[in-house]
Design a protein around this motif. Structure first.
Motif, PDB file in Angstrom:
ATOM      1  N   LEU A 174      15.610 -19.713  51.407  1.00 29.36           N
ATOM      2  CA  LEU A 174      16.360 -20.966  51.537  1.00 29.36           C
ATOM      3  C   LEU A 174      16.020 -21.679  52.832  1.00 29.36           C
ATOM      4  N   TRP A 175      15.795 -20.923  53.901  1.00 34.52           N
ATOM      5  CA  TRP A 175      15.418 -21.554  55.165  1.00 34.52           C
ATOM      6  C   TRP A 175      14.055 -22.233  55.049  1.00 34.52           C
ATOM      7  N   GLU A 176      13.116 -21.571  54.416  1.00 31.71           N
ATOM      8  CA  GLU A 176      11.788 -22.173  54.251  1.00 31.71           C
ATOM      9  C   GLU A 176      11.863 -23.438  53.411  1.00 31.71           C
ATOM     10  N   GLU A 177      12.714 -23.429  52.396  1.00 32.46           N
ATOM     11  CA  GLU A 177      12.798 -24.590  51.510  1.00 32.46           C
ATOM     12  C   GLU A 177      13.556 -25.747  52.142  1.00 32.46           C
ATOM     13  N   LEU A 178      14.686 -25.445  52.773  1.00 33.74           N
ATOM     14  CA  LEU A 178      15.564 -26.513  53.242  1.00 33.74           C
ATOM     15  C   LEU A 178      15.244 -26.975  54.652  1.00 33.74           C
ATOM     16  N   GLU A 179      14.810 -26.056  55.518  1.00 30.72           N
ATOM     17  CA  GLU A 179      14.575 -26.427  56.913  1.00 30.72           C
ATOM     18  C   GLU A 179      13.125 -26.847  57.152  1.00 30.72           C
ATOM     19  N   THR A 180      12.191 -26.009  56.727  1.00 31.71           N
ATOM     20  CA  THR A 180      10.782 -26.333  56.986  1.00 31.71           C
ATOM     21  C   THR A 180      10.171 -27.185  55.889  1.00 31.71           C
ATOM     22  N   PRO A 225      14.826  -0.696  53.066  1.00 33.54           N
ATOM     23  CA  PRO A 225      15.768   0.434  53.059  1.00 33.54           C
ATOM     24  C   PRO A 225      15.091   1.745  52.679  1.00 33.54           C
ATOM     25  N   ARG A 226      15.526   2.802  53.343  1.00 30.81           N
ATOM     26  CA  ARG A 226      14.941   4.117  53.093  1.00 30.81           C
ATOM     27  C   ARG A 226      15.510   4.769  51.841  1.00 30.81           C
ATOM     28  N   HIS A 227      16.696   4.332  51.387  1.00 30.59           N
ATOM     29  CA  HIS A 227      17.353   4.924  50.226  1.00 30.59           C
ATOM     30  C   HIS A 227      17.155   4.024  49.003  1.00 30.59           C
ATOM     31  N   THR A 228      17.241   4.648  47.826  1.00 31.45           N
ATOM     32  CA  THR A 228      17.060   3.901  46.574  1.00 31.45           C
ATOM     33  C   THR A 228      18.376   3.487  45.950  1.00 31.45           C
ATOM     34  N   ALA A 229      19.493   3.796  46.582  1.00 31.88           N
ATOM     35  CA  ALA A 229      20.792   3.350  46.063  1.00 31.88           C
ATOM     36  C   ALA A 229      20.928   1.840  46.269  1.00 31.88           C
ATOM     37  N   LYS A 230      21.473   1.175  45.250  1.00 33.86           N
ATOM     38  CA  LYS A 230      21.532  -0.282  45.295  1.00 33.86           C
ATOM     39  C   LYS A 230      22.410  -0.791  46.425  1.00 33.86           C
ATOM     40  N   ARG A 231      23.436  -0.040  46.789  1.00 26.99           N
ATOM     41  CA  ARG A 231      24.341  -0.509  47.839  1.00 26.99           C
ATOM     42  C   ARG A 231      23.634  -0.630  49.189  1.00 26.99           C
ATOM     43  N   HIS A 232      22.554   0.138  49.374  1.00 26.40           N
ATOM     44  CA  HIS A 232      21.793   0.035  50.618  1.00 26.40           C
ATOM     45  C   HIS A 232      20.858  -1.168  50.615  1.00 26.40           C
ATOM     46  N   TRP A 233      20.632  -1.758  49.448  1.00 24.66           N
ATOM     47  CA  TRP A 233      19.682  -2.868  49.327  1.00 24.66           C
ATOM     48  C   TRP A 233      20.345  -4.234  49.359  1.00 24.66           C
ATOM     49  N   ARG A 234      21.651  -4.325  49.171  1.00 22.71           N
ATOM     50  CA  ARG A 234      22.286  -5.635  48.995  1.00 22.71           C
ATOM     51  C   ARG A 234      22.080  -6.525  50.228  1.00 22.71           C
ATOM     52  N   ARG A 235      22.407  -6.010  51.415  1.00 17.28           N
ATOM     53  CA  ARG A 235      22.257  -6.833  52.614  1.00 17.28           C
ATOM     54  C   ARG A 235      20.790  -7.159  52.875  1.00 17.28           C
ATOM     55  N   TYR A 236      19.913  -6.208  52.539  1.00 17.87           N
ATOM     56  CA  TYR A 236      18.486  -6.438  52.738  1.00 17.87           C
ATOM     57  C   TYR A 236      17.985  -7.577  51.853  1.00 17.87           C
ATOM     58  N   ILE A 237      18.407  -7.629  50.580  1.00 18.82           N
ATOM     59  CA  ILE A 237      17.976  -8.696  49.671  1.00 18.82           C
ATOM     60  C   ILE A 237      18.519 -10.046  50.122  1.00 18.82           C
ATOM     61  N   PHE A 238      19.704 -10.053  50.704  1.00 19.80           N
ATOM     62  CA  PHE A 238      20.234 -11.321  51.204  1.00 19.80           C
ATOM     63  C   PHE A 238      19.395 -11.855  52.370  1.00 19.80           C
ATOM     64  N   LEU A 239      18.726 -10.964  53.100  1.00 16.92           N
ATOM     65  CA  LEU A 239      17.781 -11.438  54.112  1.00 16.92           C
ATOM     66  C   LEU A 239      16.644 -12.222  53.471  1.00 16.92           C
ATOM     67  N   TRP A 240      16.104 -11.708  52.358  1.00 14.08           N
ATOM     68  CA  TRP A 240      15.050 -12.426  51.629  1.00 14.08           C
ATOM     69  C   TRP A 240      15.553 -13.778  51.128  1.00 14.08           C
ATOM     70  N   TYR A 262       9.782 -23.149  64.793  1.00 12.82           N
ATOM     71  CA  TYR A 262       9.766 -22.571  63.451  1.00 12.82           C
ATOM     72  C   TYR A 262       8.954 -21.274  63.400  1.00 12.82           C
ATOM     73  N   ASN A 263       7.873 -21.220  64.139  1.00 13.36           N
ATOM     74  CA  ASN A 263       7.049 -20.005  64.125  1.00 13.36           C
ATOM     75  C   ASN A 263       7.813 -18.818  64.690  1.00 13.36           C
ATOM     76  N   ASP A 264       8.603 -19.083  65.721  1.00 10.21           N
ATOM     77  CA  ASP A 264       9.406 -18.011  66.312  1.00 10.21           C
ATOM     78  C   ASP A 264      10.448 -17.513  65.315  1.00 10.21           C
ATOM     79  N   ILE A 265      11.131 -18.437  64.644  1.00 13.62           N
ATOM     80  CA  ILE A 265      12.146 -18.048  63.659  1.00 13.62           C
ATOM     81  C   ILE A 265      11.498 -17.315  62.499  1.00 13.62           C
ATOM     82  N   ARG A 266      10.354 -17.818  62.051  1.00 13.45           N
ATOM     83  CA  ARG A 266       9.652 -17.164  60.942  1.00 13.45           C
ATOM     84  C   ARG A 266       9.215 -15.749  61.328  1.00 13.45           C
TER      85      ARG A 266
END
Length: 704
Positions: free
Chosen positions: A392-398, A372-387, A357-361
């Protein structure tokens, strides 16, 4: 003019055929013997010999006087003296040549070879000693020296020469010659000592591998393993970070493996596998994969994969796959750390194959650190899905609730809410708190989302309302809808959902007031949806007169053909008060009064579009009217409709602005030509009446 090849008239096959082999054979047989050169010098006595020798020496001396740097001439001169058996003169020529350039290696070699050929061994040794003293960096002279001594059987002297040579720290081939000499005389300890000195001077992995092979051949498995262990430890301890090695500086600074490479680790692991020490081999592969960068460990990966396929189990093979693919992702992310798709693939890999778990975290933390370096929302969508995935991983797995809450909080803090926001994050955070029994916290989160994002997004309102509806907190729902409609009065969905909610709660007057207020809005997206819902509401409540009134108001605003058709078909859905449906499966019978009302509305629509000469709308009305008659009418009403209103398609031509004409299709309706004639008659009558009025007025003026 270009010359042309002569034209061949007879192209037939010649009777006598000659092959290329015959031509070559005939040329070989007929070749003439070369003329033998007859020597010009015919020596009859000793006096002539001395004269010949004096003349040749003068020729050589004159040539060397003109160009002393012609060492080929020096060698020919010395060789001629040797041919004359003038050994002293030949030695004198060689010495004179070396005085011209003492660094000319071929001259030293020729001089030494001549002395050995003449069996002047002592003089040859002296020459070799002079040569290596003068040119200690020339390996060829040293090789000649040691080979001469070994040929003469002077092993002690040969070893002494090797020691003198090794003091200059020559290249590995010189050390290899020394080691091979000791091996030829079974001096294993001496050879081992030379290997030890070699690896100090030249610590490259290939030299350690040669030592290990020597121990494998002459020693024992323990000594071989000691050599490999000493090699890895020495290479790691001697490692330094190269200034130009920017790509691997981070890894090199951590493990200091500048000299350590995959070659020695591969040889060591393969040797351990041959010794059936599979766990040792696996540990060596793992050691190398953890410390060497991908650019320097491709062969190590391949060998490890082959090893696990041959000796490993399923878990070991999965670890190899994880290591290889992980290294590939790490290399890609060095090039572009903002490639979020690669981060997703990387996380999927480690979540599937890793249990640490520490390695994955740690990988999640590295991924979300690349904002993201840009303030356009389209550059942030994939980044927010990482969060989101991280939470969800912290809640469901750990199952770490506090860390999950911390991830959501950090994600909300990093989003620039004044520019844009992500309703999904707020809603997931609130649902997370509800799942863990913190309803008040969830409401605070959603309230904060509406306040901090300049009124909130429609999706935020919908999510908050949905939550309160599930909790049966309808007073809160009404307040939220009021805030929602104050912020977004132009959204038709909000009005419709609010009215539907009040209808479901049984508050008919409130629902009617909300929908009435909705249709009175000056600007709204897709207002037809609100009108449709308002009419459906009145119909569901049985207020058909109100529904008709709404249709009439809507027709005053739009007069659209679809509204007319909907209005007409609405009438046939109304049942009389006396009639009740006895069985749900029976088809509802339409009364004649409802049919007449429908036909009346169709006729109104027809007349209205006819007055404005809208032929396409009339065609649509006719088609809808005919479908109605086919379903609810009779053959007589259907024939009457076709006779009076069925359009005919005709081709016509019209003039364009550029003077050309084009052909087009037009609709001609029954009765239109008759109406045109009547209209023309009435127009002429009107003109005649106006003319008579003018004449009468003129007569009155003249009579006066």
């Amino acid at each position: 003019m270009e010359s042309r090849a002569p034209r061949v008239k007879n192209k037939g096959v010649a009777q006598l055929q000659i092959s290329a082999e015959q031509i070559l054979q005939e040329a070989y047989e007929r070749k003439e013997a070369p003329l033998e050169r007859v020597s010009d010098d015919r020596l009859e006595d000793l006096e002539e010999l001395h004269e010949y020798q004096g003349r040749k020496r003068r020729e050589y001396e004159n040539a060397l006087r003109r160009n002393k740097q012609n060492f080929g001439q020096w060698m020919r001169y010395a060789q001629w003296e040797l041919d004359q058996r003038e050994i002293a003169r030949a030695q004198s020529v060689f010495e004179r040549a070396l005085e011209v350039d003492a660094t000319h290696v071929p001259m030293w070699i020729r001089y030494i070879q001549c002395e050995l050929k003449e069996r002047n061994i002592a003089h040859a040794k002296n020459l070799l000693d002079r040569a290596v003293t003068t040119l200690p960096r020339v390996d060829k002279l040293w090789f000649t020296y040691v080979s001469t001594l070994e040929t003469l059987g002077d092993i002690v002297g040969c070893r002494q020469v090797f020691e003198r040579w090794m003091a200059w720290r020559p290249e590995p081939p010189a050390w290899g010659a020394y080691i091979n000499m000791e091996k030829r005389y079974n001096e294993v300890e001496r050879a081992r000592a030379v290997f030890d000195r070699l690896t100090i001077v030249h610590p490259q992995s290939e030299n350690w591998i040669k030592w290990a092979k020597f121990e494998n051949e002459m020693g024992s498995p323990d000594t071989t393993r000691q050599v490999y262990t000493l090699a890895v430890d020495t290479l790691m301890a001697a490692g330094t970070i190269g200034e130009n090695d920017e790509e691997d500086n981070a890894v090199m600074a951590r493990s200091r493996v500048q000299f350590l490479d995959q070659t020695i680790l591969c040889h060591w692991a393969k040797w351990e596998a041959r010794q059936k020490e599979w766990e040792r081999a696996r540990a060596i592969y793992t050691f190398g994969l953890e410390r060497l960068p991908k650019s320097r460990s491709k062969q190590l990966y391949d060998d490890y994969s082959a090893f696990e396929k041959q000796y490993g189990e399923k878990e070991g093979i999965e670890n190899v796959i994880l290591a290889k693919r992980r290294a590939k992702y790490e290399e890609d992310l060095k090039t572009d750390p903002h490639d979020y798709d690669t981060w997703f693939s990387y996380l999927s890999l480690v979540e599937e194959l890793s249990t640490d778990y520490n390695d994955i975290r740690d990988i999640y933390e590295r991924a979300i650190a690349n904002v993201p370096r840009h303030t356009a929302k389209r550059h942030w969508r994939r980044y927010i899905f990482l969060w989101i995935r991280y939470a969800l991983w912290e809640e469901l797995e750990t199952g770490d609730i506090d860390r999950t809450r911390q991830v959501y909080s950090q994600c909300i803090q990093i989003i620039p809410h004044k520019v844009f926001t992500f309703a999904k994050v707020w809603l997931l955070f609130a649902k997370f708190e509800i799942r863990h029994g913190s309803l008040s916290t969830a409401r605070k989160i959603l309230g904060q989302s509406i306040g901090i994002t300049n009124g909130g997004k429609p999706k935020l309102f919908k999510g908050y309302i949905e939550l309160e509806v599930k909790l049966k907190e309808f007073d809160r729902v009404r307040k939220l809808y009021e805030k929602y409609l104050q912020t977004y009065p132009e959204l038709s969905d909000a009005w419709i959902e609010y009215g539907t909610l009040e209808q479901q709660l049984g508050d008919e007057e409130r629902a009617r007031a909300i929908l009435a207020l909705a249709i009175s809005q000056p600007e709204m997206e897709m207002p037809e949806l609100v009108w449709k819902r308002f009419i459906e509401f009145e119909t569901e409540e049985g207020n058909y007169d109100n529904a008709r009134q709404l249709y009439e108001e809507l027709l005053e605003k739009t007069n659209h053909v679809k509204v007319w058709i909907s209005y007409a078909l609405f009438e046939i859905t109304i049942t009389d008060g006396e009639e009740e449906e006895e069985d749900d499966d029976e088809v509802l019978l339409v009364s004649e009064e409802a049919k007449d009302r429908t036909r009346s509305i169709f006729q109104r629509a027809w007349d209205g579009f006819k007055d404005r000469d809208l032929k396409e709308q009339r065609v649509i009305i006719y088609q809808a009217w005919r479908e109605f008659e086919e379903t609810h009418g009779t053959a007589e009403t259907l024939n009457k409709l076709d006779t009076e209103k069925k359009p005919n398609v005709v081709k016509k031509r019209r003039e364009l602005d550029d003077g050309t004409s084009e052909e087009f299709l037009d609709y001609v309706f029954p009765g239109d030509e008759k109406d045109k004639k009547i209209n023309a008659f009435l127009e002429n009558a009107k003109k005649w009446k106006e003319k008579q009025d003018i004449l009468a007025k003129q007569r009155e003026e003249q009579g006066l």
